[in-house]
Design an enzyme around this catalytic site. Sequence first.
Site, mmCIF file in Angstrom:
data_model
loop_
_atom_site.group_PDB
_atom_site.id
_atom_site.type_symbol
_atom_site.label_atom_id
_atom_site.label_comp_id
_atom_site.label_asym_id
_atom_site.label_seq_id
_atom_site.Cartn_x
_atom_site.Cartn_y
_atom_site.Cartn_z
ATOM 1 N N ASP A 58 0.838 -1.272 -0.003
ATOM 2 C CA ASP A 58 0.034 0.007 -0.040
ATOM 3 C C ASP A 58 0.942 1.306 -0.072
ATOM 4 O OD1 ASP A 58 -1.966 -1.780 0.271
ATOM 5 O OD2 ASP A 58 -2.783 -1.141 2.011
ATOM 6 N N TYR A 59 1.852 1.022 0.751
ATOM 7 C CA TYR A 59 2.929 2.256 0.871
ATOM 8 C C TYR A 59 3.473 2.610 -0.397
ATOM 9 C CZ TYR A 59 6.769 5.144 2.171
ATOM 10 O OH TYR A 59 7.689 6.070 2.236
ATOM 11 N N GLU A 60 3.805 1.628 -1.473
ATOM 12 C CA GLU A 60 4.374 1.926 -2.417
ATOM 13 C C GLU A 60 3.363 2.391 -3.570
ATOM 14 O OE1 GLU A 60 7.987 -1.302 -2.802
ATOM 15 O OE2 GLU A 60 5.870 -2.049 -3.008
ATOM 16 N N ASP A 62 0.598 4.179 -2.541
ATOM 17 C CA ASP A 62 0.535 5.681 -2.291
ATOM 18 C C ASP A 62 1.917 6.547 -2.735
ATOM 19 O OD1 ASP A 62 -1.637 5.024 -0.845
ATOM 20 O OD2 ASP A 62 -0.817 4.851 1.267
ATOM 21 N N SER A 107 -36.020 -6.895 -15.075
ATOM 22 C CA SER A 107 -35.434 -7.790 -14.152
ATOM 23 C C SER A 107 -35.761 -9.203 -14.868
ATOM 24 C CB SER A 107 -36.015 -7.449 -12.714
ATOM 25 O OG SER A 107 -37.521 -7.823 -13.017
ATOM 26 N N LEU A 108 -35.108 -10.115 -13.884
ATOM 27 C CA LEU A 108 -35.099 -11.491 -14.528
ATOM 28 C C LEU A 108 -36.430 -12.288 -13.691
ATOM 29 C CD1 LEU A 108 -31.202 -12.264 -13.978
ATOM 30 C CD2 LEU A 108 -32.577 -11.647 -16.224
ATOM 31 N N GLU A 138 -23.812 -17.839 -13.597
ATOM 32 C CA GLU A 138 -22.753 -17.055 -12.840
ATOM 33 C C GLU A 138 -23.556 -16.693 -11.703
ATOM 34 O OE1 GLU A 138 -22.845 -14.646 -16.399
ATOM 35 O OE2 GLU A 138 -23.930 -12.967 -15.230
ATOM 36 N N LYS A 140 -25.594 -14.780 -8.740
ATOM 37 C CA LYS A 140 -26.501 -13.654 -8.686
ATOM 38 C C LYS A 140 -26.112 -12.936 -7.656
ATOM 39 C CE LYS A 140 -31.276 -12.420 -8.944
ATOM 40 N NZ LYS A 140 -31.455 -11.434 -7.948
ATOM 41 N N ASP A 142 -25.795 -10.100 -4.629
ATOM 42 C CA ASP A 142 -27.074 -9.479 -3.951
ATOM 43 C C ASP A 142 -26.477 -7.970 -3.597
ATOM 44 O OD1 ASP A 142 -29.269 -9.177 -2.740
ATOM 45 O OD2 ASP A 142 -28.779 -10.647 -1.235
ATOM 46 N N ARG A 161 -30.537 1.838 -11.061
ATOM 47 C CA ARG A 161 -31.395 1.219 -11.688
ATOM 48 C C ARG A 161 -32.755 2.012 -12.033
ATOM 49 N NH1 ARG A 161 -36.006 -1.983 -11.416
ATOM 50 N NH2 ARG A 161 -36.157 -3.552 -12.937
ATOM 51 N N TYR A 251 -21.882 -7.563 -15.238
ATOM 52 C CA TYR A 251 -21.825 -8.754 -15.809
ATOM 53 C C TYR A 251 -22.850 -8.844 -17.219
ATOM 54 C CZ TYR A 251 -25.901 -7.383 -12.753
ATOM 55 O OH TYR A 251 -26.931 -6.786 -12.169
ATOM 56 N N LYS A 321 -27.848 -17.956 -18.247
ATOM 57 C CA LYS A 321 -28.024 -16.972 -19.498
ATOM 58 C C LYS A 321 -27.665 -17.900 -20.679
ATOM 59 C CE LYS A 321 -26.632 -12.778 -16.885
ATOM 60 N NZ LYS A 321 -25.604 -12.043 -16.793
ATOM 61 N N LYS A 345 -33.149 -18.828 -7.459
ATOM 62 C CA LYS A 345 -32.789 -18.233 -6.035
ATOM 63 C C LYS A 345 -32.593 -19.413 -5.214
ATOM 64 C CE LYS A 345 -34.815 -14.682 -5.441
ATOM 65 N NZ LYS A 345 -34.479 -13.209 -5.156
ATOM 66 N N CYS A 439 -36.106 2.683 34.237
ATOM 67 C CA CYS A 439 -35.334 1.649 34.061
ATOM 68 C C CYS A 439 -35.936 0.080 34.511
ATOM 69 C CB CYS A 439 -34.209 1.648 34.971
ATOM 70 S SG CYS A 439 -32.909 -0.004 34.953
ATOM 71 N N CYS A 442 -33.480 -1.087 37.909
ATOM 72 C CA CYS A 442 -33.316 -0.401 39.017
ATOM 73 C C CYS A 442 -34.296 0.550 39.409
ATOM 74 C CB CYS A 442 -32.053 0.181 39.121
ATOM 75 S SG CYS A 442 -32.055 1.682 37.922
ATOM 76 N N CYS A 457 -30.432 4.347 31.242
ATOM 77 C CA CYS A 457 -30.449 4.481 32.921
ATOM 78 C C CYS A 457 -29.019 5.004 33.205
ATOM 79 C CB CYS A 457 -30.775 2.957 33.259
ATOM 80 S SG CYS A 457 -30.344 2.854 35.089
ATOM 81 N N CYS A 462 -26.611 0.614 38.593
ATOM 82 C CA CYS A 462 -27.576 -0.272 38.203
ATOM 83 C C CYS A 462 -27.121 -1.435 37.946
ATOM 84 C CB CYS A 462 -28.389 0.540 36.963
ATOM 85 S SG CYS A 462 -29.569 -0.845 36.266
HETATM 86 S S1 IVH Z 1 -28.380 -10.105 -15.807
HETATM 87 C C1 IVH Z 1 -31.300 -8.183 -18.729
HETATM 88 N N1 IVH Z 1 -26.593 -11.212 -14.239
HETATM 89 O O1 IVH Z 1 -30.398 -9.651 -10.518
HETATM 90 C C2 IVH Z 1 -30.351 -9.215 -17.735
HETATM 91 N N2 IVH Z 1 -28.343 -9.869 -13.190
HETATM 92 O O2 IVH Z 1 -33.506 -10.096 -10.585
HETATM 93 C C3 IVH Z 1 -29.702 -8.361 -16.861
HETATM 94 N N3 IVH Z 1 -28.143 -9.611 -10.735
HETATM 95 O O3 IVH Z 1 -31.632 -6.769 -12.134
HETATM 96 C C4 IVH Z 1 -29.556 -9.097 -15.623
HETATM 97 N N4 IVH Z 1 -26.432 -10.663 -10.738
HETATM 98 O O4 IVH Z 1 -29.636 -6.464 -10.383
HETATM 99 C C5 IVH Z 1 -27.806 -10.417 -14.124
HETATM 100 N N5 IVH Z 1 -25.262 -12.032 -12.891
HETATM 101 C C6 IVH Z 1 -25.828 -11.289 -13.027
HETATM 102 C C7 IVH Z 1 -26.943 -10.846 -11.567
HETATM 103 C C8 IVH Z 1 -27.932 -10.154 -11.952
HETATM 104 C C9 IVH Z 1 -27.529 -10.111 -9.896
HETATM 105 C C10 IVH Z 1 -29.215 -8.757 -10.425
HETATM 106 C C11 IVH Z 1 -29.579 -7.600 -11.328
HETATM 107 C C12 IVH Z 1 -31.037 -7.919 -11.815
HETATM 108 C C13 IVH Z 1 -31.642 -8.666 -11.079
HETATM 109 C C14 IVH Z 1 -32.656 -9.562 -11.512
#
Ligand code: IVH
Length: 699
Positions: A58-60, A62, A107-108, A138, A140, A142, A161, A251, A321, A345, A439, A442, A457, A462
């Site tokens: 880290d020092y280098e 910096d 969303s998916l 891949e 998902k 969170d 988003r 992604y 995908k 999920k 409290c 006491c 308290c 107490c």
């Molecule tokens: S693909 C059009 N890949 O999960 C497809 N989404 O419920 C674009 N998420 O809104 C999404 N990991 O925020 C994709 N490896 C991943 C993901 C991912 C997390 C989230 C993303 C999306 C939500 C879907």
Amino acid sequence: MNKESQINELKKSTEKWLSVAIDEHIENIIKDDIEGLRNCLRFHENRYYVQNDPLISDYEYDTLYKLLDKFEKQHPAFITGDSPTQRVGAGLIKDFPKVQHLVPMLSLENSYNADDLHDWDRKARELSDLPLIEYCVEPKFDGASISLLYDDDIFTRGATRGDGETGDDITLNIKQIKSVPLSASFSNYGIQQIEIRGEVLMNKQNFKKYNDTLIEEGIPPLANPRNAAAGSLRIKDTAIVSKRNLEAFLYHVSYFTTGNKGDRVPSTHSAMLEMLWSLGFRSPEKEMKVVKGIDAVIEHVNQYESKRDDLPYEIDGMVIKVNDIQLQDKLGMTSHHPRWAIAFKFKARQATSKLISVSYQVGRTGAVTPVAKIEPVQVGGVTVSSISIHNEEYIKEKDLKLGDTILIERSGDVIPQIVKSLSELRNGTEQNIVFPKTCPVCGDELYKSEDEAVWRCININCEAQVVERIIHFVSKDAMDIRSFGEANVRKFFEMGLIKDIPGVYTLDFEKIKEMEGFGEKSISNLQQAIEKSKNQPLHRLIYALGIRYVGETTAKTLAQSISGIHDLAAYNIEELQQLDDVGVKVAGSIREFFHNNDNLQILEKLEKLGLKMKQDKHLPAAGNLSGQTFLFTGTLKQLKRSDAEEQVEANGGKIVAGVSSKLNYLVVGEDAGSKLEKAKKIPAIKIISEEEFLKMIPT
Ligand code: IVH
């Protein structure tokens, strides 16, 4: 140039720049090759933040960063928008303007089991007329989803988003995420403009640290790292965002333009992720798996679920995908989500339960915490039957009532939290939660200061507080007196065998022998554990004392910068604030603690009882002085001053000109004068003798 020789070049250039940094006459060298210095920094940022495999200290880093920063400050005309220095210093953001995503952020669709995945795969095969489809699987992630825009290789916009069509422009905050490159050579692929989607995360370790600081400040912790990431992106002070240490995985490429040289753009999703990775993004390149057919997908997602807890960040499932992008286009989308991708999920870490009653616990600082008894429920593999509801404001904010159905979440190893109450399920029999005025232990009246959310308290004697202070003292993260434990503290206290913290070391074991459940073996274990704890490292003792706002992390930083506990008592507010990570609040609290006679007496007793009150001196291993700074003062007995200084440099250390907070070691010979006096006032400086210095040098 191939990748390996490119890396070697960058390593060589690192050495060059590090030596330039020591040189006084750097002007012309930098002017000629400022982009070379920037590339060098970008390379090391990528090794650190994207590949998790740093090549320099880290020092280098910096040192190189400061070199660039200093030069750019003197020659602003040389600054470019994608210079590594341009992430910071953006200051305060007034408002986040709304921006339109180039492609709506859909969303998916969700799936929960093998049947769901089979159904989805069948539809995809029917529509594509293929017997077997290649999928990319891949994690998902969170966190909070974002979209990034690059125009002609430069990062131009980052957005949340929002409602999927429009989001908030959070460009300045995204720039604080070091794994997001400020420029990337998309042009190598013929790409002019590109929109990429990804997820911003706070990893589990940083989340725990962040929640610890909230708890230390009496603020309810967050239920999960997702909220921490999303909340951090909406902060209007970029300096604070930077401190949150966010990370981003990219992604999905949602849109791009190519001019007339678009033939180098990858044609599969996995190759897109590889492209992102090779351009310096953190994409799930290492975490993805390409498989043929849905059975292989199912096998992989099931295997991955068991790895979930071992990952450094939270994932809530997997995303599957269709790998061929032409096929993705053919499958198209419904009005809600693409047909070419689905989320799988994992088992929920959320569950619903009923809030039955509330009891009030008095903590070691007198804070009164309401704890909800709930109908026992399984969440993330454990049964939860009670849950902290933190303070009166939290109850109001979450609109909690007795009898409510509540949604709770247990994220990783974080203590379960209430996400919300499901007020739509109320039937009219629910009752308000009424916070007590006195409290519960006491009976003294409770107080609340204006700048705090907790009722306290303030009766220091107490019983609840005394017991809690002892429980905290012996606990695992404090003095770690294993066989003591909460139950024994309560038992011994009730029987009058222990009245305060020093009492831990003066227990009457003859009396304990007569108690039920205490055999010879358990008594001897307890005696040994108590004895052993006298030698716990200083940071544990500092934490164990239960000073307000001094949690584990702060205790560790404090211990590193002092030589013994008495330093904390001797320092004034200004001196305390010079210690790493100590702000006004912590300094005030430490000062208050050490100005209280009861506390000083406790410390005196503990010292007499043989507890270690001083810091062990940790000298770096011989020869490894890299990143450390030294200064010599007084007459050395064994070495000539110039030889000593040479030794420092030969072993990777650096000599500095004067005593300042930048100095790590002051080596003191005979008749040392003002430098020594000055260094004594800066707690972070380690003052060592010539003999100790010699031990740091290989023979
Ligand atoms: S693909 C059009 N890949 O999960 C497809 N989404 O419920 C674009 N998420 O809104 C999404 N990991 O925020 C994709 N490896 C991943 C993901 C991912 C997390 C989230 C993303 C999306 C939500 C879907």
